[in-house]
Design an enzyme around this catalytic site. Structure first.
Site, PDB file in Angstrom:
ATOM      1  N   SER A   1     -74.690  63.780 -38.389  1.00  0.00           N
ATOM      2  CA  SER A   1     -74.308  65.166 -38.140  1.00  0.00           C
ATOM      3  C   SER A   1     -75.527  66.071 -38.230  1.00  0.00           C
ATOM      4  O   SER A   1     -76.465  65.797 -38.992  1.00  0.00           O
ATOM      5  CB  SER A   1     -73.297  65.571 -39.216  1.00  0.00           C
ATOM      6  OG  SER A   1     -73.106  66.961 -39.227  1.00  0.00           O
TER       7      SER A   1
ATOM      8  N   TYR B   1     -70.928  66.360 -48.656  1.00  0.00           N
ATOM      9  CA  TYR B   1     -70.706  65.737 -47.342  1.00  0.00           C
ATOM     10  C   TYR B   1     -72.035  65.480 -46.638  1.00  0.00           C
ATOM     11  O   TYR B   1     -72.315  64.374 -46.163  1.00  0.00           O
ATOM     12  CB  TYR B   1     -69.803  66.636 -46.476  1.00  0.00           C
ATOM     13  CG  TYR B   1     -69.756  66.183 -45.030  1.00  0.00           C
ATOM     14  CD1 TYR B   1     -69.135  64.988 -44.686  1.00  0.00           C
ATOM     15  CD2 TYR B   1     -70.359  66.936 -44.015  1.00  0.00           C
ATOM     16  CE1 TYR B   1     -69.117  64.554 -43.368  1.00  0.00           C
ATOM     17  CE2 TYR B   1     -70.340  66.515 -42.703  1.00  0.00           C
ATOM     18  CZ  TYR B   1     -69.709  65.324 -42.383  1.00  0.00           C
ATOM     19  OH  TYR B   1     -69.703  64.890 -41.082  1.00  0.00           O
TER      20      TYR B   1
ATOM     21  N   LYS C   1     -74.165  61.846 -45.469  1.00  0.00           N
ATOM     22  CA  LYS C   1     -74.680  61.483 -44.137  1.00  0.00           C
ATOM     23  C   LYS C   1     -76.174  61.155 -44.235  1.00  0.00           C
ATOM     24  O   LYS C   1     -76.655  60.236 -43.567  1.00  0.00           O
ATOM     25  CB  LYS C   1     -74.437  62.628 -43.137  1.00  0.00           C
ATOM     26  CG  LYS C   1     -72.971  62.797 -42.763  1.00  0.00           C
ATOM     27  CD  LYS C   1     -72.444  61.603 -41.973  1.00  0.00           C
ATOM     28  CE  LYS C   1     -70.937  61.636 -41.815  1.00  0.00           C
ATOM     29  NZ  LYS C   1     -70.375  60.440 -41.170  1.00  0.00           N
TER      30      LYS C   1
HETATM   31  P1  NAD Z   1     -61.586  62.449 -38.061  1.00  0.00           P
HETATM   32  O1  NAD Z   1     -61.174  62.723 -39.466  1.00  0.00           O
HETATM   33  O2  NAD Z   1     -60.710  62.915 -36.970  1.00  0.00           O
HETATM   34  O3  NAD Z   1     -61.816  60.876 -37.873  1.00  0.00           O
HETATM   35  C1  NAD Z   1     -62.181  60.010 -38.928  1.00  0.00           C
HETATM   36  C2  NAD Z   1     -61.196  58.851 -38.922  1.00  0.00           C
HETATM   37  O4  NAD Z   1     -61.554  57.939 -39.963  1.00  0.00           O
HETATM   38  C3  NAD Z   1     -59.769  59.304 -39.176  1.00  0.00           C
HETATM   39  O5  NAD Z   1     -58.911  58.741 -38.208  1.00  0.00           O
HETATM   40  C4  NAD Z   1     -59.454  58.759 -40.569  1.00  0.00           C
HETATM   41  O6  NAD Z   1     -58.091  58.417 -40.704  1.00  0.00           O
HETATM   42  C5  NAD Z   1     -60.377  57.549 -40.629  1.00  0.00           C
HETATM   43  N1  NAD Z   1     -60.774  57.157 -41.988  1.00  0.00           N
HETATM   44  C6  NAD Z   1     -61.215  57.967 -42.989  1.00  0.00           C
HETATM   45  N2  NAD Z   1     -61.483  57.240 -44.084  1.00  0.00           N
HETATM   46  C7  NAD Z   1     -61.243  55.951 -43.756  1.00  0.00           C
HETATM   47  C8  NAD Z   1     -61.325  54.722 -44.482  1.00  0.00           C
HETATM   48  N3  NAD Z   1     -61.713  54.683 -45.766  1.00  0.00           N
HETATM   49  N4  NAD Z   1     -61.007  53.574 -43.841  1.00  0.00           N
HETATM   50  C9  NAD Z   1     -60.590  53.587 -42.555  1.00  0.00           C
HETATM   51  N5  NAD Z   1     -60.463  54.711 -41.836  1.00  0.00           N
HETATM   52  C10 NAD Z   1     -60.783  55.886 -42.427  1.00  0.00           C
HETATM   53  O7  NAD Z   1     -63.060  63.010 -37.891  1.00  0.00           O
HETATM   54  P2  NAD Z   1     -63.951  63.161 -36.580  1.00  0.00           P
HETATM   55  O8  NAD Z   1     -64.166  64.595 -36.361  1.00  0.00           O
HETATM   56  O9  NAD Z   1     -63.441  62.315 -35.487  1.00  0.00           O
HETATM   57  O10 NAD Z   1     -65.321  62.581 -37.141  1.00  0.00           O
HETATM   58  C11 NAD Z   1     -65.719  61.240 -36.901  1.00  0.00           C
HETATM   59  C12 NAD Z   1     -67.078  61.015 -37.521  1.00  0.00           C
HETATM   60  O11 NAD Z   1     -68.005  61.947 -36.979  1.00  0.00           O
HETATM   61  C13 NAD Z   1     -67.138  61.212 -39.028  1.00  0.00           C
HETATM   62  O12 NAD Z   1     -68.019  60.237 -39.556  1.00  0.00           O
HETATM   63  C14 NAD Z   1     -67.708  62.583 -39.199  1.00  0.00           C
HETATM   64  O13 NAD Z   1     -68.391  62.724 -40.426  1.00  0.00           O
HETATM   65  C15 NAD Z   1     -68.656  62.652 -38.022  1.00  0.00           C
HETATM   66  N6  NAD Z   1     -68.964  64.022 -37.559  1.00  0.00           N
HETATM   67  C16 NAD Z   1     -67.937  64.862 -37.196  1.00  0.00           C
HETATM   68  C17 NAD Z   1     -68.214  66.156 -36.767  1.00  0.00           C
HETATM   69  C18 NAD Z   1     -67.126  67.131 -36.408  1.00  0.00           C
HETATM   70  O14 NAD Z   1     -67.381  68.331 -36.420  1.00  0.00           O
HETATM   71  N7  NAD Z   1     -65.916  66.699 -36.064  1.00  0.00           N
HETATM   72  C19 NAD Z   1     -69.549  66.576 -36.670  1.00  0.00           C
HETATM   73  C20 NAD Z   1     -70.561  65.695 -37.024  1.00  0.00           C
HETATM   74  C21 NAD Z   1     -70.242  64.410 -37.470  1.00  0.00           C
HETATM   75  C1  WQD Z   2     -68.838  77.558 -36.509  1.00  0.00           C
HETATM   76  C2  WQD Z   2     -69.158  79.052 -36.560  1.00  0.00           C
HETATM   77  C3  WQD Z   2     -68.786  80.027 -38.727  1.00  0.00           C
HETATM   78  C4  WQD Z   2     -64.429  79.523 -38.731  1.00  0.00           C
HETATM   79  C5  WQD Z   2     -69.086  72.303 -39.553  1.00  0.00           C
HETATM   80  C6  WQD Z   2     -69.671  71.414 -40.614  1.00  0.00           C
HETATM   81  C7  WQD Z   2     -70.673  70.474 -39.999  1.00  0.00           C
HETATM   82  C8  WQD Z   2     -70.096  69.716 -38.807  1.00  0.00           C
HETATM   83  C9  WQD Z   2     -69.405  70.610 -37.850  1.00  0.00           C
HETATM   84  C10 WQD Z   2     -69.361  67.527 -39.503  1.00  0.00           C
HETATM   85  C11 WQD Z   2     -69.892  79.463 -37.833  1.00  0.00           C
HETATM   86  C12 WQD Z   2     -67.848  80.626 -37.696  1.00  0.00           C
HETATM   87  C13 WQD Z   2     -65.766  79.502 -38.388  1.00  0.00           C
HETATM   88  C14 WQD Z   2     -63.742  80.769 -38.794  1.00  0.00           C
HETATM   89  C15 WQD Z   2     -65.777  81.886 -38.148  1.00  0.00           C
HETATM   90  N1  WQD Z   2     -69.113  68.741 -39.212  1.00  0.00           N
HETATM   91  N2  WQD Z   2     -66.428  80.655 -38.102  1.00  0.00           N
HETATM   92  N3  WQD Z   2     -64.455  81.901 -38.487  1.00  0.00           N
HETATM   93  O1  WQD Z   2     -69.939  75.352 -39.919  1.00  0.00           O
HETATM   94  O2  WQD Z   2     -71.150  74.904 -37.746  1.00  0.00           O
HETATM   95  O3  WQD Z   2     -70.117  73.051 -38.953  1.00  0.00           O
HETATM   96  O4  WQD Z   2     -68.491  71.468 -38.541  1.00  0.00           O
HETATM   97  O5  WQD Z   2     -70.414  66.976 -39.620  1.00  0.00           O
HETATM   98  O6  WQD Z   2     -71.061  69.617 -41.010  1.00  0.00           O
HETATM   99  O7  WQD Z   2     -70.307  72.218 -41.585  1.00  0.00           O
HETATM  100  O8  WQD Z   2     -68.669  74.709 -37.814  1.00  0.00           O
HETATM  101  O9  WQD Z   2     -66.629  75.485 -36.696  1.00  0.00           O
HETATM  102  O10 WQD Z   2     -66.818  75.743 -39.214  1.00  0.00           O
HETATM  103  O11 WQD Z   2     -68.203  77.171 -37.716  1.00  0.00           O
HETATM  104  O12 WQD Z   2     -66.371  82.933 -37.901  1.00  0.00           O
HETATM  105  O13 WQD Z   2     -62.553  80.852 -39.113  1.00  0.00           O
HETATM  106  O14 WQD Z   2     -67.914  79.774 -36.577  1.00  0.00           O
HETATM  107  O15 WQD Z   2     -69.221  80.995 -39.632  1.00  0.00           O
HETATM  108  O16 WQD Z   2     -70.782  80.485 -37.491  1.00  0.00           O
HETATM  109  P1  WQD Z   2     -70.028  74.613 -38.675  1.00  0.00           P
HETATM  110  P2  WQD Z   2     -67.477  75.753 -37.879  1.00  0.00           P
END
Ligand code: NAD
Ligand code: WQD
Length: 337
Positions: free
Chosen positions: A126, A150, A154
Site C-alpha cells: 500500500s 496497519y 505492510k
Molecule cells: P478486503 O477486506 O475486501 O479483502 C480482504 C479479504 O481477505 C477479505 O475477503 C477477508 O475476508 C479476507 N481475510 C482477512 N483475513 C483473512 C484470514 N486470516 N484468512 C483468510 N482470509 C482473510 O480488502 P481489499 O480492499 O480487497 O484489500 C485487499 C488487500 O489489499 C489487503 O491486503 C489490503 O491491505 C491491501 N490494500 C487495500 C487498499 C484499499 O484501499 N482497499 C489499499 C492498499 C492495499
Molecule cells: C481519501 C481522502 C480524506 C472520508 C486509506 C488508508 C490507506 C489505503 C487507502 C489501504 C482524504 C478524505 C475521507 C470522508 C473525507 N488503504 N475523506 N471524508 O486516507 O487516502 O487511505 O485507504 O492500504 O492505507 O489510509 O483514503 O478514502 O479514507 O481518504 O474528506 O468521509 O478523502 O481526508 O483526503 P486514504 P480515504
C-alpha cells in the site's frame, strides 16, 4: 501459459476483481478466504461473471494445516496474497490482530509455500508504507514511514519478503503498492461493500448518494492543495486487477522480483471526487467542511513510471468511470447479500 494460482482473500474487494482478471487471462484459480470481510454470495457472482465454476475454500491463512492440504491438492505455481485486515483506525485499537493476520498469516503462508516448493508470490502492499512522503508524485525509492499499526504490518511484510528473496534466489516476488482503489466491476455484480459506516471517501460518498447517510464530512479544506482538500491518486479496481496479471506474467517470464506503485500518476481532491460522483448518480450530495482527520496526508499521488517500465502497466479508466461503476454497483441492490 495457464498457471495454477492460489488467491488468498479472493472473496474481498480487490481480490474478487483480480479473480475475474486471472480467469479471463486463462489461469486456474483457487480462492482461500475466511469471510471476515466478505460475503459468501460472492462465489456465485464470480461464476455469473466468468461463466465458470469457482473453487472457493473457506479457511484462514493462519491455519498451517489448511494451507498444507491446499498445496498438496493443487500444486500451485504461484500465490496472489490479498488476505489481510485493512482498516487504519481499527489497527490503532487492535494492533495485535493486525500483526497476527498481516504478519503472522504471511509467515504461515510463506512457510507453506517453501514446503511445497512454490516460490512465486504477488503481495498487496500500500502507499501507506510511505507515511507522509517528502515528494508527490512519490517514487518507490521513498523511505518507509509507519503511521499506524496497519502501515507497519505492510512494511514488515515487504521486508520479510525482501529478506526471503535474498535467502534463496528461487523466490520471485512482486510487491504492488496500491494507491486508492475505487470503482467496481462493469457487471455491477461485485464491488466494495463495507459492513459498517465506511471510513474511506468513495464508499462513504456512495452511501450518501443512496440516501443511507445524510452528508459527507470533508476532512479539512486548508491543506496546501489547489482547493484546500486532500488529494489522492484513485485507481479503478479493474485496472488494479489487471496489474496483478501483469505482475504474475513478469514473475513467470523473468524469475526476477519487482516492487512497484500501482496508481494513475494523477491526483483528485475530495471536492473533485464529490463533483464526479454527483455527475455519475445525478443526485444531490450534501457535504460540509469538517476538521482535518488525525493522521491524514495532504497529497498521495503515485509515480507511475516504474510500473509502466517493468510491467507495461498503464491505467485505462479515469475518475468518471470509477464513480459511474461504483454507482451502478451500489444501486444494483439485488446483487448485495
Ligand atoms: P478486503 O477486506 O475486501 O479483502 C480482504 C479479504 O481477505 C477479505 O475477503 C477477508 O475476508 C479476507 N481475510 C482477512 N483475513 C483473512 C484470514 N486470516 N484468512 C483468510 N482470509 C482473510 O480488502 P481489499 O480492499 O480487497 O484489500 C485487499 C488487500 O489489499 C489487503 O491486503 C489490503 O491491505 C491491501 N490494500 C487495500 C487498499 C484499499 O484501499 N482497499 C489499499 C492498499 C492495499
Ligand atoms: C481519501 C481522502 C480524506 C472520508 C486509506 C488508508 C490507506 C489505503 C487507502 C489501504 C482524504 C478524505 C475521507 C470522508 C473525507 N488503504 N475523506 N471524508 O486516507 O487516502 O487511505 O485507504 O492500504 O492505507 O489510509 O483514503 O478514502 O479514507 O481518504 O474528506 O468521509 O478523502 O481526508 O483526503 P486514504 P480515504
Amino acid at each position: 501459459m495457464p498457471k495454477r494460482i492460489l488467491l488468498t482473500g479472493g472473496a474481498g474487494y480487490i481480490g474478487s476483481h483480480t479473480y475475474v482478471a486471472l480467469v479471463e487471462a486463462g489461469h486456474e484459480v483457487v480462492i482461500l478466504d475466511n469471510f471476515v470481510n466478505a460475503h459468501r454470495s460472492v462465489g456465485g457472482r464470480l461464476e455469473r461473471i466468468t461463466g465458470k465454476p469457482v473453487t472457493l475454500v473457506e479457511g484462514d491463512i493462519r491455519n498451517a494445516v489448511t494451507l498444507a492440504t491446499l498445496f498438496a491438492e493443487h500444486a500451485f505455481d504461484a500465490v496472489v496474497h490479498f488476505a489481510a485486515l485493512k482498516a487504519v483506525g481499527e489497527s490503532m485499537a487492535r494492533p495485535l490482530d493486525y500483526f497476527d493476520v498481516n504478519v503472522g498469516g504471511l509467515t504461515t503462508l510463506l512457510r507453506a509455500m517453501e514446503a511445497a516448493g512454490c516460490r512465486r508470490i504477488v503481495f498487496s502492499s500500500s502507499a501507506t508504507v510511505y507515511g507522509v512522503p517528502d515528494e508527490a508524485p512519490t517514487p518507490e525509492t521513498a523511505e518507509f514511514r509507519a503511521m499506524n499499526p496497519y502501515g507497519q504490518t505492510k512494511i514488515l511484510g515487504e521486508q520479510m519478503l525482501d529478506w526471503l528473496g535474498q535467502s534463496n534466489p528461487d523466490w520471485a516476488i512482486g510487491i504492488l503498492r496500491y494507491f486508492n482503489p475505487a470503482g467496481a466491476h462493469g457487471s455491477a455484480l461485485i464491488g466494495e461493500d463495507p459492513r459498517d459506516i465506511p471510513n474511506n471517501l468513495m464508499p462513504f460518498v456512495a452511501k450518501v448518494a443512496l440516501g443511507e447517510l445524510e452528508r459527507i464530512s470533508v476532512f479539512g479544506d486548508d491543506y496546501d492543495t489547489p482547493d484546500g482538500t486532500g488529494v489522492r491518486d484513485y485507481i479503478h479496481v479493474e485496472d488494479l486487477a489487471r496489474g496483478h496479471v501483469l505482475s504474475l506474467d513478469r514473475l513467470f517470464e523473468s524469475g526476477d522480483s519487482h516492487c512497484v506503485n500501482l496508481g494513475t500518476g494523477r491526483g483528485y481532491s475530495v471536492l473533485e471526487v464529490i463533483a464526479a460522483y454527483k455527475r455519475a448518480c445525478n443526485r444531490d450530495l450534501p457535504h460540509t467542511i469538517a476538521e482535518r482527520r488525525a493522521g491524514d496526508v495532504p497529497v498521495y499521488v503515485a509515480s507511475a513510471e516504474k510500473a509502466e517500465e517493468i510491467l507495461g502497466f498503464r491505467t485505462e479508466k479515469g475518475l468518471d468511470e470509477m464513480c459511474a461503476s461504483s454507482w451502478k454497483w451500489v444501486s444494483n441492490t439485488g446483487a448485495h447479500e
